[in-house]
Design a protein around this motif. Structure first.
Motif, PDB file in Angstrom:
ATOM      1  N   GLY A 340      -5.751  14.256 -11.294  1.00  0.00           N
ATOM      2  CA  GLY A 340      -4.501  13.484 -11.256  1.00  0.00           C
ATOM      3  C   GLY A 340      -3.775  13.746  -9.951  1.00  0.00           C
ATOM      4  O   GLY A 340      -4.229  14.510  -9.104  1.00  0.00           O
ATOM      5  N   GLN A 341      -2.597  13.107  -9.817  1.00  0.00           N
ATOM      6  CA  GLN A 341      -1.862  13.142  -8.547  1.00  0.00           C
ATOM      7  C   GLN A 341      -0.938  14.363  -8.510  1.00  0.00           C
ATOM      8  O   GLN A 341       0.288  14.241  -8.543  1.00  0.00           O
ATOM      9  N   MET A 342      -1.541  15.556  -8.428  1.00  0.00           N
ATOM     10  CA  MET A 342      -0.767  16.796  -8.495  1.00  0.00           C
ATOM     11  C   MET A 342       0.401  16.814  -7.510  1.00  0.00           C
ATOM     12  O   MET A 342       1.504  17.280  -7.834  1.00  0.00           O
ATOM     13  N   GLY A 343       0.184  16.339  -6.299  1.00  0.00           N
ATOM     14  CA  GLY A 343       1.257  16.340  -5.305  1.00  0.00           C
ATOM     15  C   GLY A 343       2.479  15.570  -5.795  1.00  0.00           C
ATOM     16  O   GLY A 343       3.631  15.922  -5.504  1.00  0.00           O
ATOM     17  N   MET A 344       2.224  14.512  -6.541  1.00  0.00           N
ATOM     18  CA  MET A 344       3.318  13.711  -7.098  1.00  0.00           C
ATOM     19  C   MET A 344       3.924  14.405  -8.321  1.00  0.00           C
ATOM     20  O   MET A 344       5.126  14.314  -8.568  1.00  0.00           O
ATOM     21  N   PHE A 345       3.086  15.124  -9.085  1.00  0.00           N
ATOM     22  CA  PHE A 345       3.610  15.862 -10.242  1.00  0.00           C
ATOM     23  C   PHE A 345       4.650  16.894  -9.795  1.00  0.00           C
ATOM     24  O   PHE A 345       5.696  17.064 -10.418  1.00  0.00           O
ATOM     25  N   ILE A 346       4.321  17.602  -8.726  1.00  0.00           N
ATOM     26  CA  ILE A 346       5.220  18.651  -8.252  1.00  0.00           C
ATOM     27  C   ILE A 346       6.564  18.036  -7.859  1.00  0.00           C
ATOM     28  O   ILE A 346       7.634  18.527  -8.246  1.00  0.00           O
ATOM     29  N   ARG A 347       6.489  16.927  -7.110  1.00  0.00           N
ATOM     30  CA  ARG A 347       7.730  16.275  -6.659  1.00  0.00           C
ATOM     31  C   ARG A 347       8.536  15.754  -7.845  1.00  0.00           C
ATOM     32  O   ARG A 347       9.759  15.897  -7.902  1.00  0.00           O
ATOM     33  N   ALA A 348       7.861  15.127  -8.799  1.00  0.00           N
ATOM     34  CA  ALA A 348       8.565  14.542  -9.951  1.00  0.00           C
ATOM     35  C   ALA A 348       9.210  15.639 -10.797  1.00  0.00           C
ATOM     36  O   ALA A 348      10.337  15.476 -11.279  1.00  0.00           O
ATOM     37  N   LEU A 349       8.511  16.743 -10.967  1.00  0.00           N
ATOM     38  CA  LEU A 349       9.098  17.826 -11.762  1.00  0.00           C
ATOM     39  C   LEU A 349      10.313  18.409 -11.055  1.00  0.00           C
ATOM     40  O   LEU A 349      11.335  18.700 -11.682  1.00  0.00           O
ATOM     41  N   SER A 350      10.216  18.559  -9.743  1.00  0.00           N
ATOM     42  CA  SER A 350      11.342  19.044  -8.956  1.00  0.00           C
ATOM     43  C   SER A 350      12.557  18.125  -9.141  1.00  0.00           C
ATOM     44  O   SER A 350      13.695  18.572  -9.319  1.00  0.00           O
TER      45      SER A 350
ATOM     46  N   VAL B 258     -18.134   3.507   0.609  1.00  0.00           N
ATOM     47  CA  VAL B 258     -16.961   4.048  -0.061  1.00  0.00           C
ATOM     48  C   VAL B 258     -16.887   5.516   0.315  1.00  0.00           C
ATOM     49  O   VAL B 258     -17.914   6.200   0.318  1.00  0.00           O
ATOM     50  N   ALA B 259     -15.699   6.000   0.637  1.00  0.00           N
ATOM     51  CA  ALA B 259     -15.593   7.408   1.012  1.00  0.00           C
ATOM     52  C   ALA B 259     -14.296   7.998   0.498  1.00  0.00           C
ATOM     53  O   ALA B 259     -13.309   7.290   0.268  1.00  0.00           O
ATOM     54  N   GLU B 260     -14.319   9.300   0.316  1.00  0.00           N
ATOM     55  CA  GLU B 260     -13.104  10.050   0.051  1.00  0.00           C
ATOM     56  C   GLU B 260     -12.594  10.523   1.404  1.00  0.00           C
ATOM     57  O   GLU B 260     -13.287  11.258   2.104  1.00  0.00           O
ATOM     58  N   GLY B 261     -11.383  10.113   1.771  1.00  0.00           N
ATOM     59  CA  GLY B 261     -10.869  10.435   3.096  1.00  0.00           C
ATOM     60  C   GLY B 261     -10.063  11.719   3.162  1.00  0.00           C
ATOM     61  O   GLY B 261      -9.498  12.045   4.211  1.00  0.00           O
ATOM     62  N   GLN B 262      -9.998  12.460   2.074  1.00  0.00           N
ATOM     63  CA  GLN B 262      -9.128  13.645   2.001  1.00  0.00           C
ATOM     64  C   GLN B 262      -9.324  14.601   3.157  1.00  0.00           C
ATOM     65  O   GLN B 262      -8.365  15.194   3.663  1.00  0.00           O
ATOM     66  N   SER B 263     -10.582  14.779   3.583  1.00  0.00           N
ATOM     67  CA  SER B 263     -10.871  15.799   4.598  1.00  0.00           C
ATOM     68  C   SER B 263     -10.121  15.600   5.905  1.00  0.00           C
ATOM     69  O   SER B 263      -9.964  16.533   6.678  1.00  0.00           O
ATOM     70  N   ILE B 264      -9.713  14.379   6.178  1.00  0.00           N
ATOM     71  CA  ILE B 264      -8.982  14.102   7.412  1.00  0.00           C
ATOM     72  C   ILE B 264      -7.508  13.937   7.077  1.00  0.00           C
ATOM     73  O   ILE B 264      -7.069  12.900   6.595  1.00  0.00           O
ATOM     74  N   GLY B 265      -6.733  14.982   7.303  1.00  0.00           N
ATOM     75  CA  GLY B 265      -5.271  14.874   7.254  1.00  0.00           C
ATOM     76  C   GLY B 265      -4.604  15.072   5.916  1.00  0.00           C
ATOM     77  O   GLY B 265      -3.386  15.136   5.848  1.00  0.00           O
ATOM     78  N   VAL B 266      -5.368  15.143   4.832  1.00  0.00           N
ATOM     79  CA  VAL B 266      -4.752  15.182   3.501  1.00  0.00           C
ATOM     80  C   VAL B 266      -4.961  16.552   2.866  1.00  0.00           C
ATOM     81  O   VAL B 266      -6.094  17.020   2.758  1.00  0.00           O
ATOM     82  N   PRO B 267      -3.871  17.206   2.427  1.00  0.00           N
ATOM     83  CA  PRO B 267      -4.020  18.538   1.832  1.00  0.00           C
ATOM     84  C   PRO B 267      -4.770  18.499   0.506  1.00  0.00           C
ATOM     85  O   PRO B 267      -4.788  17.465  -0.173  1.00  0.00           O
ATOM     86  N   LEU B 268      -5.341  19.629   0.110  1.00  0.00           N
ATOM     87  CA  LEU B 268      -6.139  19.691  -1.120  1.00  0.00           C
ATOM     88  C   LEU B 268      -5.313  19.331  -2.348  1.00  0.00           C
ATOM     89  O   LEU B 268      -5.768  18.603  -3.234  1.00  0.00           O
ATOM     90  N   SER B 269      -4.095  19.888  -2.441  1.00  0.00           N
ATOM     91  CA  SER B 269      -3.144  19.487  -3.477  1.00  0.00           C
ATOM     92  C   SER B 269      -3.764  19.385  -4.876  1.00  0.00           C
ATOM     93  O   SER B 269      -3.443  18.481  -5.634  1.00  0.00           O
ATOM     94  N   PHE B 270      -4.662  20.267  -5.195  1.00  0.00           N
ATOM     95  CA  PHE B 270      -5.240  20.388  -6.530  1.00  0.00           C
ATOM     96  C   PHE B 270      -5.886  19.087  -7.013  1.00  0.00           C
ATOM     97  O   PHE B 270      -5.914  18.790  -8.199  1.00  0.00           O
ATOM     98  N   GLY B 271      -6.365  18.282  -6.052  1.00  0.00           N
ATOM     99  CA  GLY B 271      -7.153  17.111  -6.450  1.00  0.00           C
ATOM    100  C   GLY B 271      -6.476  15.771  -6.264  1.00  0.00           C
ATOM    101  O   GLY B 271      -7.055  14.724  -6.571  1.00  0.00           O
ATOM    102  N   GLY B 272      -5.247  15.737  -5.763  1.00  0.00           N
ATOM    103  CA  GLY B 272      -4.634  14.435  -5.527  1.00  0.00           C
ATOM    104  C   GLY B 272      -3.182  14.586  -5.123  1.00  0.00           C
ATOM    105  O   GLY B 272      -2.586  15.628  -5.380  1.00  0.00           O
ATOM    106  N   PRO B 273      -2.620  13.591  -4.473  1.00  0.00           N
ATOM    107  CA  PRO B 273      -3.222  12.306  -4.122  1.00  0.00           C
ATOM    108  C   PRO B 273      -4.169  12.412  -2.932  1.00  0.00           C
ATOM    109  O   PRO B 273      -3.912  13.176  -1.997  1.00  0.00           O
ATOM    110  N   TYR B 274      -5.241  11.636  -3.013  1.00  0.00           N
ATOM    111  CA  TYR B 274      -6.209  11.533  -1.927  1.00  0.00           C
ATOM    112  C   TYR B 274      -6.233  10.086  -1.427  1.00  0.00           C
ATOM    113  O   TYR B 274      -5.371   9.285  -1.784  1.00  0.00           O
ATOM    114  N   VAL B 275      -7.228   9.772  -0.621  1.00  0.00           N
ATOM    115  CA  VAL B 275      -7.261   8.414  -0.058  1.00  0.00           C
ATOM    116  C   VAL B 275      -8.696   7.876  -0.068  1.00  0.00           C
ATOM    117  O   VAL B 275      -9.584   8.445   0.555  1.00  0.00           O
TER     118      VAL B 275
END
Lengths: 505, 447, 125
Positions: A340-350, B258-275
């Motif tokens: 899921g969109q963890m980065g968004m979860f953190i912001r929404a909870l904040s 189709v590719a997961e673009g996370q490796s360029i510029g996007v933090p791991l963030s526990f699986g999302g959001p990615y691109v």
């Protein structure tokens, strides 16, 4: 050329800087990073090492920073002005949310870390889920959907899975004509035929027409509430009762939850599923088109079909149910990579923790108050599509422009020169020349008053017959009206090296 | 409440202007049974300091890869993100803008998307790309549906070395359509023959490169086999940095990448959001899902950009749209675009070289540990090890020592006993030789 | 235009022998605005009266084109691919969409003639 636009040698106009593409700033070999010399190793690429160049331009860091800083200045943004885009809830995005999303131990977690190393992450998701369930009055929530439309798909897939479990998927989904386009598109992706329900003359679902369409082949109804006309569907409990009587399910589109958060729990209205747009109601930034996050609350009837993964309370802490079987015996499957969109979860909870139960209720009240204030102060010069009260957004039609020669589009473009992002225009489709205004609760009274004054000025100017003023707008922007027909007839979707450069190679 | 500008005086004045006595009068359309007078049962508001303290406490309960040596991959990779990337994406005008529906005041976002589309097309070796999908896995499902629209055929073949999340998401998202998915058996050693599974009903073959297990494959023959049968080749890339070192899928004949673009510029963030990246050939543009940005001119003849070919999309086409996607991954696409611009041709190749060198160094070190075998002949920055005992147990023992030592294949493929002893290990430019030696020592001890 | 028949969805069909040529009316192109793309059926496809036959797109809209009569598609107007604007410029002439071999010419009897269509359109405005 626009009337008195001054021409400059550079193409810049004071602080309004024109900026070429990155591909037009290339110097071979130049780079914006300093990376170490790689150690010599034996190539293990299976004979598939890249043979030619990729085709990326070389720019240094100062060039890159200036390029994107300049581009940013060509955008309108909520930080710089009121952004009354109806149904989009462009509210203030607190920077605290950005800060906490970047904390080590949150922003840098790998999704495949062993469960015992990410207990805090699971607790965060579980806490957010608790807030969402409490605010909506629903027993379960699927957290993984990536955005609103993905959430709709989640809800409809639960509905279809529940019907299939009873041996009959059914064939039709009822969707109001005023719905967002994602609703019918989602129903179609689930193999359903879309049956449109007309609106009545109060801008609500025509209950009689809805009832006439019911039958044992109806899988469910998708209803936005408050609806896209900015009105509360006051027959909603009847809609829920009727759809349940025929064994169907009620999907509520929660895009407009901002109007009722803390004051009304959708669970008390009889819904079976509803997505929340964390990037609308709960202030995660829109980022020029995402990312979003679309958790879906589910009734007891639909909860067993929720997608994996989801967080489970175990005897020794939290676990993740990642696969079908066990805790997820009836799951309809997996909707995306990872959790899921963890980065968004953190912001929404904040955001939720900041507001609390009292602040969130005030959010709904102030959002509704601001919209009704706009309605009250503009109803004599513009034409409200329906009488008030409205909820968090107010819908006008183009009656007030009749015989002026000014269209809704022209009016919107003139707002741009006034320094405002236009409202949502030509949506919902059921109202002619629709203009849907959502000020949100994060605008001060002064700000809303100034906005209203600009709209009054424009409405009166349109009625005065100054058509050219509108047709020429906008004139004060980095670009004037763009030729969308040309873009669509001969699509140019990428930069290409100029032919002369080709010949030189 | 710091985010709410209206004062009680304002509220009273506004209610007066509206002509009602109280805010409750504006909620009269809510059925009485659903009106709530009191507050919901949740804590009341909190200041910045308190909120930050709460979230920091949650963060402290996790093992941060910024502290622990991290060799995890399996579709998400830890890379260094240049400081200017995070600064620029937090510019107000990027962060807090909506989708660029009004092009005159959205040229910043639109030009970025045009540059992003061009970059994605370049690295994948394709002609055009869209403005992003949610992530690689959903992009994979969209590519399959797109192949069905193009070929008007009903069956797709999924490789047995496709990332299990991509396979599952694709099977899930198309399960209620008429399309049929045929998943090949799990292929850990990179020897499957997908061409044998193609028949006259095949719309596309979906294959990942490097594979989920890390093998680098030549797709040329498979692409030819697809095209001879009137099918399309969908190539999936979960580690985009590999495209700096490996022949692109486009050059090998792929029709959709189709590719997961996370490796360029996007933090791991526990699986999302990615691109999610989705690229294809120009002739298929009207069957693409998602937003597209195109070049045009304004009424003064100046070059500018707009969202285009919108008649494919849900807001116009409704139930006949190519996809229901609306919001995509705009800000992650911006981060990708900035990072890749900083890298440029030279930096992108160098980054790929560094990753490959790190993985090659680590593979040799780990293969020398008694009882450990390297499964791969070829790899980019991730490879598979066969251990003398279940990999999940080994990973737990390593994490107890503060090392994130790899991803047990059984976590993604739990039902296949043949996967139990397999461990996926990734190395990137962020891993030092000292970290690698720590992993080798710990692994030796644990086994 | 005397032999031309119209549908309520604003398609026209003009018959020569047992072959009908199909396009959209001037009113339809006006309502759509600048046409940017036309998706045509394949030659050889069997169309049912009232079934979806083609799609016409403008910048802000997309409309299905329904077959005014049943029959097999015998020819399509390839030139629209590169010049969709022809639909706006000459809806009844060079902007035609496709031709069908009518399987039941009697179906046309239910359609409007030019005068009836004209008053139908006036009723819409």
């Amino acid at each position: 050329m626009a009337g008195n636009a001054k021409q400059t040698h550079s193409g810049h106009r004071g602080l309004d800087m024109d900026e070429p593409l990155i591909f037009e700033q290339d110097a071979p070999g130049r780079t914006g990073v300093d990376l170490a010399e790689p150690p010599a190793v034996q190539d293990r690429l299976g004979g598939l090492a890249r043979r030619g160049p990729v085709g990326l331009p070389g720019l240094s860091e100062p060039q890159v920073v200036r390029h994107f800083a300049r581009l940013s200045r060509m955008n309108y943004a909520i930080d710089t002005g009121l952004y009354p885009l109806g149904s989009c809830t462009m509210k203030h995005n607190p920077r605290l949310n950005e800060k906490v999303a970047r904390l080590p131990g949150l922003g840098d977690l790998h999704p495949m870390q062993p469960e015992e190393t990410v207990q805090g992450a699971f607790e965060l998701i579980d806490t957010l889920a608790h807030w969402i369930k409490t605010l909506t009055g629903m027993p379960a929530v699927a957290m993984s959907p990536a955005a609103g439309a993905h959430g709709e798909l989640c809800g409809l897939m639960c509905i279809r899975a529940a019907h299939e479990a009873k041996g009959n998927p059914r064939a039709r989904v009822l969707v109001p004509e005023s719905a967002h386009g994602t609703n019918p598109a989602t129903a179609a992706m689930c193999g359903y035929t879309v049956d449109a329900i007309p609106a009545d003359d109060r801008g609500r679902v025509d209950l009689a027409a809805f009832e006439a369409k019911l039958g044992d082949d109806v899988a469910g109804v998708m209803l936005t509430n408050p609806n896209t006309c900015g009105l509360f569907e006051n027959d909603i409990v009847k809609v829920a009762d009727r759809i349940h009587e025929i064994g169907g399910y009620f999907y509520a589109d929660g895009a407009n939850f901002n109007a009722i958060v803390g004051r009304v729990r959708p669970g008390d209205l009889g819904i079976d599923a509803m997505h929340l747009n964390l990037h609308k109601t709960f202030s995660t930034p829109h980022g020029g088109g995402g990312p979003g996050s679309g958790p879906v609350v589910l009734s007891e009837a639909l909860a067993p079909y929720a997608p994996v993964p989801f967080v489970v309370h175990g005897p020794d802490g939290f676990r993740l149910a990642e696969h079908a079987g066990g805790d997820a015996a009836k799951t309809f499957g997996r909707m995306k990579g990872f959790h899921g969109q963890m980065g968004m979860f953190i912001r929404a909870l904040s955001y939720m923790l900041s507001h609390g139960s009292d602040g969130l209720r005030q959010v709904a009240e102030d959002a509704v108050l601001n919209a009704n204030y706009v309605l009250a102060r503009l109803q004599d010069v513009m034409s409200p599509a329906y009488p008030g009260p409205c909820m968090h957004e107010v819908l006008f039609d183009d009656h007030f422009l009749k015989d002026t020669g000014v269209s809704t589009l022209d009016f919107a473009k003139a707002m741009i020169d006034e320094g405002y992002h236009p409202m949502t225009v030509y949506f919902p489709l059921i109202v002619h020349g629709a203009m849907l205004v959502e000020p949100t609760e994060t605008e001060s009274k002064d700000s809303v008053d100034r906005f209203i004054d600009s709209l009054r000025y424009l409405a009166e100017k349109a009625k005065s017959g100054d058509t050219a003023f509108f047709e020429q707008a906008p004139e004060l922007t980095p670009r004037r009206r763009l030729d969308e027909t040309r873009a669509a007839r001969s699509p140019v979707l990428r930069w290409q090296p100029p032919p002369a450069a080709d010949a030189a190679e | 409440m710091r985010y709410l500008p209206l004062t009680d005086t304002d509220r009273r004045a506004m209610l007066g202007a509206i002509g009602v006595d109280s805010i409750d009068d504006l909620f009269v359309d809510v059925p009485e049974s659903a009106r709530r007078d009191g507050l919901v049962d949740l804590p009341t508001h909190a200041g910045e300091m308190e909120v930050e303290r709460t979230l920091s406490a949650l963060a402290a309960k996790n093992l941060s890869p910024s502290v622990a040596p991290c060799f995890l991959g399996a579709g998400a990779y830890r890379h260094h993100i240049p400081a200017s990337v995070d600064h620029l994406i937090q510019r107000s005008e990027f962060l807090t803008a909506y989708t660029p529906y009004q092009p005159e005041i959205s040229q910043g976002t639109l030009q970025v998307l045009f540059e992003f589309q061009t970059q994605v097309a370049a690295i994948t070796g394709m002609e055009v790309a869209n403005a992003s999908m949610y992530d690689g896995a959903t992009g994979c499902a969209e590519a399959v549906m797109m192949a069905h629209r193009i070929t008007k055929r009903r069956k797709s073949v999924l490789s047995g070395s496709l990332h299990p999340h991509y396979r599952d998401a694709t099977e899930t998202l198309v399960q209620f359509t008429n399309f049929e998915m045929q998943s090949a058996p799990v292929d850990a050693d990179g020897t499957e023959d997908l061409a044998a599974l193609i028949d006259k009903d095949t719309a596309c073959v979906v294959v990942q490169n490097p594979t989920f297990f890390g093998h680098v494959r030549d797709l040329t023959a498979l692409a030819d086999a697809c095209h001879r049968a009137g099918a399309l080749l969908v190539a999936v890339v979960t580690e985009v940095v590999s495209l700096g070192a490996i022949t692109s899928p486009g050059e090998m004949g792929a029709d959709i990448v189709v590719a997961e673009g996370q490796s360029i510029g996007v933090p791991l963030s526990f699986g999302g959001p990615y691109v999610g990246l989705l690229a294809t050939r120009q002739k298929y543009i009207r069957q693409m899902p998602g937003r597209l940005c195109g070049e045009t001119v304004d009424q003064d003849g100046r070059r500018g950009y707009v969202l285009t070919l919108s008649a494919r999309e849900q807001h116009i086409r409704r139930e006949k749209a190519t996809s229901n996607i609306c919001t995509n991954s705009g800000l992650c696409a911006l981060a990708f675009c900035i990072h890749l611009t900083l890298l440029g041709e030279a930096g992108f190749s160098r980054l790929a070289e560094l990753n490959h060198a790190a993985a090659a160094t680590l593979a040799d070190k780990l293969a020398a540990v008694p009882g450990v075998t390297l499964v791969n002949d070829s790899f980019f920055n991730e490879f598979t090890l066969r251990l003398p005992k279940p990999a999940a147990e080994v990973v737990e023992a390593l994490s107890a020592q503060g090392i994130l030592g790899g991803v047990p294949v059984s976590r993604l493929l739990p039902d296949d006993p043949a996967m139990a002893d397999l461990l996926l290990v990734a190395a990137t430019e962020t891993n030092t030789e000292a970290e690698m030696d720590r992993l080798v020592a710990a692994l030796t001890e644990v086994l | 235009m005397s032999g031309t028949k119209f549908t309520e969805d604003h398609e026209w069909i003009s018959v020569d022998g047992d072959v009908g040529t199909v396009g959209i009316s001037d009113y339809a192109q006006e309502q759509l605005g600048d046409v940017v793309f036309v998706e045509l059926p394949e030659v050889g496809r069997q169309l049912e009266k009232g079934g979806e036959a083609a799609v016409v797109e403008s910048v802000k809209a997309a409309s299905e084109i329904y077959a005014p009569a049943s029959g097999e598609v015998t020819e399509i107007n390839d030139s629209l691919e590169d010049a969709p604007a022809t639909v706006n410029q000459s809806p009844f002439g060079d902007g035609w969409f496709f031709k069908i071999k009518l399987s039941d010419p009697d179906e046309l009897d239910a359609l409007m003639d030019e005068a009836a269509y004209k008053s139908f359109v006036e009723g819409l405005e």
